[in-house]
Scaffold this active site. Sequence first.
Site, PDB file in Angstrom:
ATOM      1  N   ARG A   1       0.850  -1.179   0.000  1.00  0.00           N
ATOM      2  CA  ARG A   1       0.000   0.000   0.000  1.00  0.00           C
ATOM      3  C   ARG A   1       0.895   1.242   0.000  1.00  0.00           C
ATOM      4  NH1 ARG A   1      -0.474   2.236   5.130  1.00  0.00           N
ATOM      5  NH2 ARG A   1      -2.421   3.260   4.593  1.00  0.00           N
TER       6      ARG A   1
ATOM      7  N   ARG B   1      -3.762  10.602   0.857  1.00  0.00           N
ATOM      8  CA  ARG B   1      -4.756  11.344   1.636  1.00  0.00           C
ATOM      9  C   ARG B   1      -5.323  12.474   0.791  1.00  0.00           C
ATOM     10  NH1 ARG B   1      -1.070  12.346   6.888  1.00  0.00           N
ATOM     11  NH2 ARG B   1      -0.972  10.213   7.666  1.00  0.00           N
TER      12      ARG B   1
ATOM     13  N   ARG C   1      19.433  -5.620   3.499  1.00  0.00           N
ATOM     14  CA  ARG C   1      19.984  -4.380   2.971  1.00  0.00           C
ATOM     15  C   ARG C   1      20.594  -3.630   4.141  1.00  0.00           C
ATOM     16  NH1 ARG C   1      21.482  -3.045  -1.785  1.00  0.00           N
ATOM     17  NH2 ARG C   1      20.612  -0.935  -1.767  1.00  0.00           N
TER      18      ARG C   1
ATOM     19  N   ARG D   1      18.161  10.043   1.753  1.00  0.00           N
ATOM     20  CA  ARG D   1      17.597  11.142   2.535  1.00  0.00           C
ATOM     21  C   ARG D   1      18.668  11.855   3.339  1.00  0.00           C
ATOM     22  NH1 ARG D   1      13.819   8.341   7.236  1.00  0.00           N
ATOM     23  NH2 ARG D   1      15.359   6.915   8.097  1.00  0.00           N
TER      24      ARG D   1
ATOM     25  N   GLU E   1      22.013   9.400   4.212  1.00  0.00           N
ATOM     26  CA  GLU E   1      21.869   7.944   4.280  1.00  0.00           C
ATOM     27  C   GLU E   1      22.039   7.331   2.891  1.00  0.00           C
ATOM     28  OE1 GLU E   1      18.339   6.522   6.144  1.00  0.00           O
ATOM     29  OE2 GLU E   1      18.609   7.759   7.942  1.00  0.00           O
TER      30      GLU E   1
ATOM     31  N   TYR F   1      11.072  -6.582   9.864  1.00  0.00           N
ATOM     32  CA  TYR F   1      11.243  -5.149  10.060  1.00  0.00           C
ATOM     33  C   TYR F   1      10.214  -4.679  11.087  1.00  0.00           C
ATOM     34  CZ  TYR F   1      11.710  -0.189   9.473  1.00  0.00           C
ATOM     35  OH  TYR F   1      11.924   1.140   9.729  1.00  0.00           O
TER      36      TYR F   1
ATOM     37  N   ASP G   1       8.830  -1.632  13.708  1.00  0.00           N
ATOM     38  CA  ASP G   1       8.857  -0.297  14.289  1.00  0.00           C
ATOM     39  C   ASP G   1       9.149  -0.436  15.778  1.00  0.00           C
ATOM     40  OD1 ASP G   1       8.335   1.198  12.000  1.00  0.00           O
ATOM     41  OD2 ASP G   1       6.168   0.959  12.194  1.00  0.00           O
TER      42      ASP G   1
END
Length: 365
Positions: free
Chosen positions: A171, A175, A248, A279, A299, A347, A349
């Site tokens: 996804r 918005r 990675r 970034r 990065e 991964y 959070d």
Amino acid sequence: MKTYDYVIVGSGLFGGVWSYLARRQGKSCLVLEKRDHIGGNIYCEEQAGIHVHKYGAHIFHTSNREVWNFVNGLAQFNHYTNSPMANYKGEMYNMPFNMNTFSKMWRVSKPQEAREIIARQKAVVTGEPKNLEEQAISLVGVDLYERLVKGYTEKQWGRDCKELPAFIIKRLPVRYTYDNNYFNDLYQGIPIGGYNVIIDKLFEGCTIETGVDYLEDREAYNRLGERVVYTGTIDSYYDYCYGKLEYRSLRFETEVLDTENYQGVAVVNYTDRETPFTRIIEHKHFEFGTQPQTVITREYPTDWQEGREPYYPVNDEKNQKLYEKYAQMAEQEENVIFGGRLAEYKYYDMDKVIESAIRRAREKM
């Protein structure tokens, strides 16, 4: 009798939450860390009076009230809201994709105008998307994909989007409001004083050894503790007997600049393919700093190899099958608890790591 109740391998969030909960039950912990500091990837260094996120931007966000209360019991959080910008060949766009983005890109002002443009562009993909490029276009259309998704994603994965599987992008948030808040979670912020405030509280009262590799002398360390909490890479625990899992990695370039404000926001993504980094982080904005200097970090995504930090698991079908073999072996262990992003090849959070550690501690402690 063994010296410790737990030998905790790795001092990131999973190990930290486990040690904190164990100490509150009067249990003893030996913490083993390969690096020369504790805290894993949330560790901060102070430069020019600024708390620098040494291993990339870490912005705490969660909708889990228990987790939010837990971290606020360790540190006071500020009201930082993540509102990153995207730089495409010098043009600046708001992230995530919202009406500010669409207004800049197409000079529209109404949600319905943006919906119609995206719907037309999505229609170029017919049938089931065959790769990441088609998947992304089917979600957000051609313009958003080409300017704000394609280059960034190819740098992140080191491959052309046509060569990447579609499932990597399930996804892409769109918005149709003028809302630049990147996250939808109820709670968000940065600990005042940096993440080291939390790290120190989590490991308070533990015996800590840094610069040591548990796997090089595991038998000796196992003799010291009743149980092991292992948060390192699961394939290395089993001596890569089925092969190596793929990751990675990232390389960071950090510098102090003699300017008060370099980019006006904490995070700017560089979404064209030609810019080699993904970034730039300007750390002072996480805590609304007013220091006379600033610190920025570029990065650079890289291929992972031995000696580099594994950041992002390559969760394709091949690697998931390989991980499942290791996971089955881990389930047979009686005195070893595997947890965290490396041991679970997932991964995570930050809030999900804490949630997982609390849940596992209730089950196993």
